[in-house]
Write an enzyme that holds these catalytic residues in place. Structure first.
Site, PDB file in Angstrom:
ATOM      1  N   GLU A   1     -12.318  34.145  62.673  1.00  0.00           N
ATOM      2  CA  GLU A   1     -12.551  34.669  61.328  1.00  0.00           C
ATOM      3  C   GLU A   1     -14.037  34.728  60.986  1.00  0.00           C
ATOM      4  O   GLU A   1     -14.510  35.730  60.421  1.00  0.00           O
ATOM      5  CB  GLU A   1     -11.817  33.819  60.288  1.00  0.00           C
ATOM      6  CG  GLU A   1     -10.316  34.005  60.257  1.00  0.00           C
ATOM      7  CD  GLU A   1      -9.583  33.157  61.281  1.00  0.00           C
ATOM      8  OE1 GLU A   1      -8.331  33.211  61.315  1.00  0.00           O
ATOM      9  OE2 GLU A   1     -10.262  32.431  62.041  1.00  0.00           O
TER      10      GLU A   1
ATOM     11  N   GLU B   1      -1.939  50.644  54.098  1.00  0.00           N
ATOM     12  CA  GLU B   1      -1.170  51.393  55.098  1.00  0.00           C
ATOM     13  C   GLU B   1       0.205  50.764  55.190  1.00  0.00           C
ATOM     14  O   GLU B   1       0.329  49.550  55.362  1.00  0.00           O
ATOM     15  CB  GLU B   1      -1.861  51.360  56.465  1.00  0.00           C
ATOM     16  CG  GLU B   1      -1.060  52.069  57.558  1.00  0.00           C
ATOM     17  CD  GLU B   1      -1.704  51.993  58.939  1.00  0.00           C
ATOM     18  OE1 GLU B   1      -2.953  52.077  59.012  1.00  0.00           O
ATOM     19  OE2 GLU B   1      -0.965  51.828  59.936  1.00  0.00           O
TER      20      GLU B   1
END
Length: 538
Positions: free
Chosen positions: A191, A304
């Site tokens: 991350e 999406e």
């Protein structure tokens, strides 16, 4: 003969007698959530965008007509995110004479090219749809191409000239980077490394903007992010936020992606996977958990989404059942705090709302999921008051789920929602998600000899209204891929290139009377109904 009986008689089908009363009490508007405007929006595969939009000399008016239809219902045309897997394959070639040159590698995908160059003509596609705002997806993944960084800087200089002013929605840097590890990044990529790379890239983009497009205002430097593929992949969204993803305060929308299941996943069925509210609620619930854990200071959207990843499965993602799923998925999201949804599509994609051009695989035309998009937009209406990014606090449409009870209720398939405007009930949406195939066993060509079941839904607490207009999302069955209408309207390409055409062989104007604040409506299996309240009681 009522409208439903007429439709089914024309199709040589038989309707069963209504059974099983489901009861819902509509509460007040205290617990509603308010979606952003343009709630029903789209995501278009980067490599397919020239097909969908055309160019300045040959714009795709069919696509624009379909966007106009939604705009007339919602008050604004859908926002269009241009991105997806192929945005991270796109390399800039200033000498390219065509918009996009793509090479397919069938071992990777038969649905889109995996080696891509774009040229100046690509950006003409952003100039063909009036009143549409776009997101441009920059290449972060790289596809193991050493021209990626140069491409980033060069496309930023071009994109900011085209997508300035009223054409710009937001920018996006990278598609689904939580899937990069082991593919285009080391397997231990984490991350903090993603955040550092994202900040470095977006700062470089903004530097180019300042040099190449000094007319851009600061609020035109903003992004949607992190655009992860889901909530349980290699990177954790909450950790990226904690690691400083929004240190520059330029993320306007927190975007995640969602697919209910996969096209090749074993056990996927229309009833068990798509026409299943429990499954839908669980899938969206995972995003709500991520939203709570991350606690972003910006609205949470699905940038999406669609039914089955890997572009959908024929017979499921392109059938009327998928249209019903799209309605339930979108409105449940709206009722629980998802602020906008972008349904993804591409050329020849099975789950696409429309096919923009003729290919050797797919005919040009309006597909079943589009009708679900229309019905959802019609239910939400044009009075969404939260603005583009949640910046407005005007009173507008809010949505809440209506709990149904009774012996005949199936929590997987019986679903209802209420839309409130300025605190008053405006519309009810009822979905009967029980699968009914109009062909024998859903395979055809023989018609199903079993009468189509009908369920009665009763609602109380409707207040001082006298009646409701009933608008139906209808097809002959959940397996239908043609013959679909919304309130008697067809948006078929063959009729008027996607413009609405009222069919004369479909009865409309059905009225449900409200007596003592209560009303009933009958809904066949595999159908959705909107009750539109607009007549004060006398």
């Amino acid at each position: 003969m009522n409208r439903l009986a007429m439709l089914l008689a024309q199709a040589s089908l038989v309707m069963a007698k209504p059974v099983a009363i489901a009861v819902g009490r509509v509460a007040n508007s205290a617990n509603i959530t308010q979606p952003l405007n343009g709630f029903i929006s789209y995501s278009i595969e980067f490599s397919s965008f020239p097909d969908f939009a055309g160019n300045k000399s040959n714009p795709n008016d069919f696509s624009n007509n379909l966007l106009d239809n939604l705009g007339s219902l919602a008050g604004v045309k859908p926002y269009v995110r241009v991105g997806g897997n192929t945005q991270d394959f796109a390399i800039w070639n200033s000498e390219l004479k065509v918009a996009l040159n793509g090479t397919y590698n069938l071992t990777r995908s038969a649905d889109y090219p995996t080696t891509i160059e774009i040229g100046p003509a690509y950006f003409e596609s952003y100039e063909t749809w009036p009143d549409v705002k776009f997101t441009y997806g920059f290449n972060m993944g790289g596809n193991h191409d050493n021209r990626t960084w140069e491409t980033l800087l060069q496309t930023a200089a071009v994109a900011c000239k085209v997508l300035n002013g009223d054409r710009l929605y937001l920018w996006e840097y990278g598609n689904e980077p939580d899937l990069f590890s082991g593919a285009v990044r080391p397997s231990n990529w984490n991350e903090s490394e993603y955040v550092a790379e994202w900040l470095n890239g977006t700062r470089a983009i903004k530097k180019v903007f300042k040099e190449s497009c000094p007319e851009l205002s600061e609020d035109q430097y903003e992004f949607l992010a992190p655009s992860f593929a889901g909530v349980s992949n290699h990177l954790d969204a909450a950790r990226t936020w904690a690691d400083g993803l929004d240190d520059d305060k330029d993320i306007k929308l927190f975007s995640s992606h969602n697919y209910i299941s996969g096209a090749e996943t074993l056990g996927v069925t229309l009833q068990g996977t798509l026409l299943n509210h429990t499954r839908t609620a669980f899938s969206i619930g995972q995003h709500l958990t991520e939203k709570t854990a991350t606690n972003p200071s910006v609205p949470y959207i699905l940038g999406e989404t669609n039914s089955l990843y890997h572009q959908g499965r024929p017979g499921l993602s392109n059938a009327f059942g998928a249209a019903l799923w799209a309605v339930d998925f979108a409105i449940y999201g709206a009722a629980t705090g998802i602020r906008r949804v972008h349904f993804h599509m591409g050329t020849d994609y099975r789950y696409a709302s429309w096919q923009p051009v003729e290919t050797d695989k797919t005919t040009v035309g309006t597909k079943a999921p589009y009708y679900g998009n229309v019905a959802a937009a019609a239910f939400l209406g044009s009075r969404l008051g939260a603005g583009e990014f949640g910046e407005e606090e005007k009173a507008g449409t809010g949505v809440a789920q209506v709990e149904l009870s009774g012996e005949g209720v199936d929590q997987d398939t019986d679903v209802a929602y209420a839309a409130f405007e300025n605190g008053k009930l405006a519309r009810l949406l009822v979905l009967n998600l029980k699968e009914y195939n109009y062909t024998l066993n859903g395979t055809g060509p023989e018609l199903n000899p079993t009468p189509r079941p009908v369920k009665t839904y009763s609602f109380t607490g409707l207040g001082d209204v006298a009646e409701a207009t009933v608008r139906r999302l209808h097809a002959n069955g959940s397996d239908a891929v043609t013959g679909i209408t919304w309130d008697g309207w067809s948006y078929n390409y063959e009729l008027d290139h996607g413009k609405p055409v009222r069919l004369t062989n479909v009865t409309t104007g059905e009225i449900a009377r409200v007596v003592g604040g209560a009303a009933q409506v009958q809904v066949p299996d595999s159908e959705a109904v909107v009750l539109d309240f607009g007549t004060p009681a006398k």
